[in-house]
Design an enzyme around this catalytic site. Sequence first.
Site, PDB file in Angstrom:
ATOM      1  CG  ASP A 151      -1.881   1.337   1.294  1.00  0.00           C
ATOM      2  OD1 ASP A 151      -2.811   1.317   0.455  1.00  0.00           O
ATOM      3  OD2 ASP A 151      -1.425   2.027   2.130  1.00  0.00           O
ATOM      4  CD  GLU A 238      -4.282   1.100  -3.164  1.00  0.00           C
ATOM      5  OE1 GLU A 238      -5.157   1.511  -2.982  1.00  0.00           O
ATOM      6  OE2 GLU A 238      -3.341   1.296  -2.544  1.00  0.00           O
ATOM      7  CB  CYS A 293     -15.151 -10.422   8.675  1.00  0.00           C
ATOM      8  SG  CYS A 293     -15.747  -8.557   8.624  1.00  0.00           S
ATOM      9  CB  CYS A 309     -14.306  -4.579  11.179  1.00  0.00           C
ATOM     10  SG  CYS A 309     -15.512  -5.577  10.234  1.00  0.00           S
ATOM     11  CB  CYS A 312     -14.879  -9.284  12.675  1.00  0.00           C
ATOM     12  SG  CYS A 312     -13.693  -8.324  11.947  1.00  0.00           S
ATOM     13  CG  ASP A 319      -1.364   3.548   5.604  1.00  0.00           C
ATOM     14  OD1 ASP A 319      -2.392   3.762   4.883  1.00  0.00           O
ATOM     15  OD2 ASP A 319      -0.529   4.185   6.220  1.00  0.00           O
TER      16      ASP A 319
HETATM   17 ZN    ZN Z   1     -14.400  -7.496   9.677  1.00  0.00          ZN
END
Ligand code: ZN
Length: 368
Positions: A151, A238, A293, A309, A312, A319
């Site tokens: 990244d 990327e 997840c 998140c 999860c 990064d």
């Molecule tokens: Zn997650």
Amino acid sequence: MLDKKVQSYKKKERIPGVTPAKYKEEFPFLKEVDSFALCNVQLQLEKAFKDHFRNRKQFKLPKFKKKRDKQSYTTNNTHNSIRVDFVKGLLYLPKLREGVKIELHRSFDGKIKSVTVSKTNDGKYFASILVETENRRNKVIESKSKACGMDLGLEHFVTVTNDFGNYKVEHPKYLLKAEERLRRLQRSLSRKQKDSKNSEKARLRLARQHAYISNARNDFLHKLSKAIIDENQVVVVEDINVKGLLKTRLAKSIADSGWSKFLTYLKYKAEWYGRTFIQVDRFFPSSKLCHRCGYKNEVLELHDRTWCCPKCGETHDRDVNASINLYYVGLGRAEVKPVERALVDDRSPHGLPKKPSRVETGSSTEKD
Ligand SMILES: [Zn+2]
């Protein structure tokens, strides 16, 4: 020759072919240089005009160079007219009776085809020697890691994840310092009176600093890209829209960081050393996907450096998370098409880097 062509062009006449020989009487100094040097200039001029008529937008009409710009000439080898004495450190060029003392950066063997001698605007001379040789590269090292995801960032130069975990590579301190000095020199030059002796001195100092930075950055980018190619079999980055980003406020730091050069180096080094280089689709949300997840964080903003998140409960360094997602692309590249779906559905914990993270519990509310 350029003037003659441009004059005819302006008068809308047919552009004549011109040869250096025609000018030798009028300008006797042309007899002092070797004929290949003149011939190469003629070829370059013809090519410049051809390119211009083929694509006027990309190739502007050739024009005269400023004396201060980089200067160069190219000459070809015939009957050993160009030789290098590796022991004495001398370069023999046509029309010069004595060898020119050179600082050899490395030895080579093979047949010399041509030499381009150039003078940079900070007053240094370089000779670039084109040699015909069998396809020789540095030794190919067996990769230790199956894949790596990278990244590219502004805060850190690059965040890397591979079989062994992840690490961040900072922008080199010496470059940041050198850029600071560059800005000082720019200010200093702008304060000097134009065309004065002091302004000429300041210009030279500035040109030297520019050259130093450019060399130092290339050195950094070459060494880093080589190390990454040596270590990993598959390299995933990327597809950053460098041109698009250059139009934004981030432009300066992106141009300075040398991203596009870095990607170019990775690409050709991958080819040289038998590695796979993958640039994922620009719309692949490497930062927004939870690597654990697969949840997609639609509201993630550019300035969010960490996020949690909701599905999860994992807390992500932006990064690191992105580089892990790219690493997964590298591991499962056979099924990556379309990239995004493959990542969400086909993730397997097989061969992932060991992370000092929580064990998956299935509870979305659990946090430290
Ligand atoms: Zn997650």
